[in-house]
Design a protein around this motif. Structure first.
Motif, PDB file in Angstrom:
ATOM      1  N   TRP A 146       0.851  -1.191   0.000  1.00 23.90           N
ATOM      2  CA  TRP A 146       0.000   0.000   0.000  1.00 23.90           C
ATOM      3  C   TRP A 146       0.894   1.251   0.000  1.00 23.90           C
ATOM      4  O   TRP A 146       1.935   1.283   0.634  1.00 23.90           O
ATOM      5  CB  TRP A 146      -0.919  -0.009   1.220  1.00 23.90           C
ATOM      6  N   PRO A 147       0.545   2.314  -0.722  1.00 21.66           N
ATOM      7  CA  PRO A 147       1.465   3.454  -0.888  1.00 21.66           C
ATOM      8  C   PRO A 147       1.861   4.172   0.395  1.00 21.66           C
ATOM      9  O   PRO A 147       3.024   4.547   0.555  1.00 21.66           O
ATOM     10  CB  PRO A 147       0.691   4.389  -1.825  1.00 21.66           C
ATOM     11  N   SER A 148       0.909   4.408   1.318  1.00 17.55           N
ATOM     12  CA  SER A 148       1.260   5.167   2.528  1.00 17.55           C
ATOM     13  C   SER A 148       2.335   4.480   3.363  1.00 17.55           C
ATOM     14  O   SER A 148       3.329   5.114   3.740  1.00 17.55           O
ATOM     15  CB  SER A 148       0.000   5.427   3.365  1.00 17.55           C
ATOM     16  N   PRO A 149       2.212   3.184   3.671  1.00 20.22           N
ATOM     17  CA  PRO A 149       3.320   2.508   4.358  1.00 20.22           C
ATOM     18  C   PRO A 149       4.589   2.453   3.515  1.00 20.22           C
ATOM     19  O   PRO A 149       5.695   2.493   4.065  1.00 20.22           O
ATOM     20  CB  PRO A 149       2.773   1.093   4.607  1.00 20.22           C
ATOM     21  N   ALA A 150       4.438   2.360   2.197  1.00 14.83           N
ATOM     22  CA  ALA A 150       5.623   2.289   1.336  1.00 14.83           C
ATOM     23  C   ALA A 150       6.455   3.563   1.429  1.00 14.83           C
ATOM     24  O   ALA A 150       7.689   3.514   1.353  1.00 14.83           O
ATOM     25  CB  ALA A 150       5.204   2.044  -0.115  1.00 14.83           C
ATOM     26  N   VAL A 151       5.790   4.710   1.599  1.00 16.49           N
ATOM     27  CA  VAL A 151       6.521   5.973   1.765  1.00 16.49           C
ATOM     28  C   VAL A 151       7.429   5.897   2.986  1.00 16.49           C
ATOM     29  O   VAL A 151       8.598   6.287   2.951  1.00 16.49           O
ATOM     30  CB  VAL A 151       5.536   7.157   1.904  1.00 16.49           C
ATOM     31  N   ALA A 152       6.881   5.376   4.086  1.00 15.26           N
ATOM     32  CA  ALA A 152       7.679   5.254   5.305  1.00 15.26           C
ATOM     33  C   ALA A 152       8.795   4.226   5.141  1.00 15.26           C
ATOM     34  O   ALA A 152       9.897   4.388   5.690  1.00 15.26           O
ATOM     35  CB  ALA A 152       6.776   4.866   6.480  1.00 15.26           C
ATOM     36  N   LEU A 153       8.525   3.161   4.377  1.00 13.25           N
ATOM     37  CA  LEU A 153       9.509   2.093   4.223  1.00 13.25           C
ATOM     38  C   LEU A 153      10.738   2.536   3.433  1.00 13.25           C
ATOM     39  O   LEU A 153      11.856   2.127   3.732  1.00 13.25           O
ATOM     40  CB  LEU A 153       8.865   0.880   3.533  1.00 13.25           C
ATOM     41  N   ILE A 154      10.532   3.370   2.395  1.00 15.69           N
ATOM     42  CA  ILE A 154      11.666   3.697   1.536  1.00 15.69           C
ATOM     43  C   ILE A 154      12.082   5.156   1.601  1.00 15.69           C
ATOM     44  O   ILE A 154      13.214   5.493   1.245  1.00 15.69           O
ATOM     45  CB  ILE A 154      11.391   3.301   0.066  1.00 15.69           C
ATOM     46  N   GLY A 155      11.167   6.042   2.049  1.00 13.95           N
ATOM     47  CA  GLY A 155      11.459   7.475   1.994  1.00 13.95           C
ATOM     48  C   GLY A 155      12.669   7.878   2.808  1.00 13.95           C
ATOM     49  O   GLY A 155      13.575   8.573   2.313  1.00 13.95           O
ATOM     50  N   ALA A 156      12.713   7.453   4.064  1.00 10.80           N
ATOM     51  CA  ALA A 156      13.802   7.879   4.953  1.00 10.80           C
ATOM     52  C   ALA A 156      15.149   7.363   4.491  1.00 10.80           C
ATOM     53  O   ALA A 156      16.182   8.000   4.733  1.00 10.80           O
ATOM     54  CB  ALA A 156      13.517   7.396   6.379  1.00 10.80           C
ATOM     55  N   VAL A 157      15.148   6.219   3.809  1.00  9.05           N
ATOM     56  CA  VAL A 157      16.418   5.618   3.361  1.00  9.05           C
ATOM     57  C   VAL A 157      16.903   6.253   2.065  1.00  9.05           C
ATOM     58  O   VAL A 157      18.093   6.584   1.917  1.00  9.05           O
ATOM     59  CB  VAL A 157      16.255   4.095   3.170  1.00  9.05           C
ATOM     60  N   LEU A 158      15.995   6.450   1.120  1.00 11.37           N
ATOM     61  CA  LEU A 158      16.411   6.874  -0.220  1.00 11.37           C
ATOM     62  C   LEU A 158      16.451   8.386  -0.409  1.00 11.37           C
ATOM     63  O   LEU A 158      17.133   8.856  -1.325  1.00 11.37           O
ATOM     64  CB  LEU A 158      15.477   6.260  -1.269  1.00 11.37           C
ATOM     65  N   LEU A 159      15.745   9.149   0.423  1.00 12.48           N
ATOM     66  CA  LEU A 159      15.785  10.607   0.264  1.00 12.48           C
ATOM     67  C   LEU A 159      17.194  11.167   0.404  1.00 12.48           C
ATOM     68  O   LEU A 159      17.641  11.932  -0.466  1.00 12.48           O
ATOM     69  CB  LEU A 159      14.835  11.279   1.260  1.00 12.48           C
ATOM     70  N   PRO A 160      17.948  10.832   1.450  1.00 14.50           N
ATOM     71  CA  PRO A 160      19.312  11.375   1.546  1.00 14.50           C
ATOM     72  C   PRO A 160      20.200  10.965   0.375  1.00 14.50           C
ATOM     73  O   PRO A 160      21.032  11.751  -0.097  1.00 14.50           O
ATOM     74  CB  PRO A 160      19.836  10.782   2.864  1.00 14.50           C
ATOM     75  N   HIS A 203       1.163   6.469  -5.295  1.00 15.73           N
ATOM     76  CA  HIS A 203      -0.244   6.853  -5.168  1.00 15.73           C
ATOM     77  C   HIS A 203      -0.923   6.972  -6.522  1.00 15.73           C
ATOM     78  O   HIS A 203      -2.161   7.020  -6.585  1.00 15.73           O
ATOM     79  CB  HIS A 203      -0.363   8.191  -4.425  1.00 15.73           C
ATOM     80  N   GLY A 204      -0.149   7.031  -7.597  1.00 19.07           N
ATOM     81  CA  GLY A 204      -0.736   7.110  -8.932  1.00 19.07           C
ATOM     82  C   GLY A 204      -0.823   5.755  -9.610  1.00 19.07           C
ATOM     83  O   GLY A 204      -1.870   5.109  -9.621  1.00 19.07           O
ATOM     84  N   ILE A 205       0.296   5.278 -10.157  1.00 14.65           N
ATOM     85  CA  ILE A 205       0.289   4.038 -10.945  1.00 14.65           C
ATOM     86  C   ILE A 205      -0.125   2.839 -10.101  1.00 14.65           C
ATOM     87  O   ILE A 205      -1.050   2.097 -10.453  1.00 14.65           O
ATOM     88  CB  ILE A 205       1.675   3.800 -11.575  1.00 14.65           C
ATOM     89  N   ALA A 206       0.561   2.628  -8.974  1.00 20.77           N
ATOM     90  CA  ALA A 206       0.306   1.418  -8.179  1.00 20.77           C
ATOM     91  C   ALA A 206      -1.099   1.412  -7.584  1.00 20.77           C
ATOM     92  O   ALA A 206      -1.798   0.397  -7.625  1.00 20.77           O
ATOM     93  CB  ALA A 206       1.352   1.305  -7.069  1.00 20.77           C
ATOM     94  N   LEU A 207      -1.525   2.557  -7.023  1.00 20.45           N
ATOM     95  CA  LEU A 207      -2.821   2.594  -6.349  1.00 20.45           C
ATOM     96  C   LEU A 207      -3.985   2.569  -7.330  1.00 20.45           C
ATOM     97  O   LEU A 207      -5.017   1.947  -7.063  1.00 20.45           O
ATOM     98  CB  LEU A 207      -2.910   3.835  -5.461  1.00 20.45           C
ATOM     99  N   SER A 208      -3.841   3.218  -8.482  1.00 19.75           N
ATOM    100  CA  SER A 208      -4.954   3.258  -9.432  1.00 19.75           C
ATOM    101  C   SER A 208      -5.195   1.904 -10.085  1.00 19.75           C
ATOM    102  O   SER A 208      -6.323   1.569 -10.439  1.00 19.75           O
ATOM    103  CB  SER A 208      -4.705   4.315 -10.515  1.00 19.75           C
ATOM    104  N   GLY A 209      -4.132   1.103 -10.234  1.00 15.91           N
ATOM    105  CA  GLY A 209      -4.302  -0.248 -10.756  1.00 15.91           C
ATOM    106  C   GLY A 209      -4.594  -1.242  -9.643  1.00 15.91           C
ATOM    107  O   GLY A 209      -5.506  -2.052  -9.733  1.00 15.91           O
TER     108      GLY A 209
END
Length: 429
Positions: A122-136, A157-163
């Motif tokens: 799901w996109p919202s948990p995915a943001v937390a899973l990868i955001g903090a690691v890949l943003l820097p 939130h676009g491609i993955a969630l809409s499909g």
């Protein structure tokens, strides 16, 4: 020859118009849906007590229909909390950090990774899973923070969630409202998702490169210092697993979900069966990691993670239930919720309206496509993306009945328009 339209049909149309109007004004539609259910029920039955009971009964019907979707999302969110708190997500994502060398690579790698993880987590948990690691890492490669956010939103939130091909929450909502099998909506959505995804991601990439070249965007644009209130607690949990243990779980989790996908294809699992397989796997992973990490307190922590997930799930679907309850009255839900009060020749309120519309107004596939796109976009204006896709499915059924074909494609089109607008890519959640 179609059934003669009754007061029930016209009341249903009136409340569809009112719901769309409320959405255009960006007002909540829960109240108007409940009033619509009550008025339809009292018009059909003439009983005040039955009509009041029908409101609750419609909610029960909607929750029953959506329960598997709410459960799987809640469980996956709870599982993702375990990965974040133990640091397993860092190990899962770290191999991709070595590939991010340029702004272009950062954009596409983060986006594609976000899309794949969002299909399962799901996109919202995915943001937390990868955001903090890949943003820097992306910032060091020269991609501005806004570019990272755009990539994560468009692909997640676009491609993955809409499909929503794996968890199948979105297609279940629209398919139920349209009276179609989930598999048909998913198949019809694939080319639409591909076209939408290519146009939006390529356009966004061009705009980011243009603004970087002109100096409007830099690697420090939009960067703020942020600390987590739970940082000390998360550090404590992360220290409970050795790096070898984290690597083991980081390898095991993708393998288990890959096995799920293989099983879906080999066993032809769709809809509820596919959702149950993903949900069961997520429960297994949650329990395994929690017991392994927290030892004696693992039983209590398992419950705590599940509660956290359920809070998220019902927060997301809380606004959806009243709207879905109303639109289920347009099809199979009417007889279950209210009773056998439609004319004997009726095939459901929405089908009757579609036949009547076809006999009055000359409709075409082009008119249907434009209408579903506009309706989908309007339903997304509240920032949810999910609250109005039952409306899109119901109207798709109406137009498909009038046109005589294209129910799955119109349903998928309305779903994609609603989620791209409201799922977090245009209107904020």
């Amino acid at each position: 020859m179609g059934v003669e339209l009754t007061a029930l049909h016209w009341i249903y149309v009136l409340f569809i118009v009112l719901i769309i109007g409320f959405m255009v004004m960006r007002r909540d539609t829960t109240f108007i849906c409940i009033v619509g259910i009550f008025i339809i029920a009292i018009t059909a039955t003439g009983s005040l007590s039955t009509s009041i009971s029908s409101i609750f009964g419609s909610f029960i019907f909607a929750i029953t229909e959506l329960l598997s979707t709410i459960l799987v999302i809640s469980i996956i969110v709870g599982m993702s909390r375990t990965l974040t708190s133990t640091g397993i997500n860092d190990v899962m994502i770290s191999p991709f950090t070595r590939l991010i060398k340029t702004p272009a690579l950062a954009y596409w790698i983060i986006g594609i990774l976000m899309m794949v993880i969002s299909w399962f987590f799901w996109p919202s948990p995915a943001v937390a899973l990868i955001g903090a690691v890949l943003l820097p890492v992306a910032l060091r490669a020269g991609l501005p923070a806004l570019g990272v956010a755009m990539a994560m939103n468009l692909f997640g939130h676009g491609i993955a969630l809409s499909g929503d091909f794996v968890i199948q929450a979105a297609p279940k909502l629209t398919a139920d409202a349209a009276g179609l099998p989930v598999g048909e909506v998913i198949s019809a959505s694939i080319p639409l998702v591909i076209v939408m995804g290519m146009v939006t991601t390529l356009t966004a990439f061009y705009l980011i490169k243009r603004d970087m070249k002109s100096g409007k965007l830099t690697s420090t644009t939009g960067v703020t210092s942020q600390t987590s209130l739970d940082a000390n607690q998360e550090k404590e949990y992360q220290d409970r697993l050795s790096i070898k243990q984290k690597r083991f779980f980081a390898l095991l989790i993708p393998l288990l979900f890959t096995a799920d996908v293989v099983a879906m294809f080999m066993l032809d699992l769709q809809g509820g069966d596919a959702t149950a397989l993903v949900g069961g796997t997520a429960i297994f992973i949650l329990i395994l990691i929690t017991l392994f990490t927290h030892k004696n307190k693992g039983l209590e922590k398992t419950t705590a993670y599940l509660i956290d997930g359920f809070q998220f799930g019902f927060k997301v679907f809380g606004p959806v239930i009243p709207i879905a309850a109303f639109f289920y009255l347009g099809d199979a839900g009417f007889q279950t919720i209210i009773g056998d009060f439609l004319p004997s020749a009726s095939h459901g309120i929405v089908n009757d309206l579609g036949v009547a519309l076809a006999s009055i107004v000359p409709l075409s596939a082009q008119v249907g496509a434009v209408t579903l796109t506009v309706v989908g976009a309007i339903t997304g204006l509240d920032g949810s993306g999910f609250s109005g896709i039952s409306l899109a499915g119901s109207i798709a059924n109406l137009f498909a009945t009038a046109i005589g074909a294209g129910a799955a494609t119109l349903t998928a089109l309305g779903q994609i328009a609603a989620i791209w607008v409201g799922g977090g890519t245009l209107a904020p959640m």
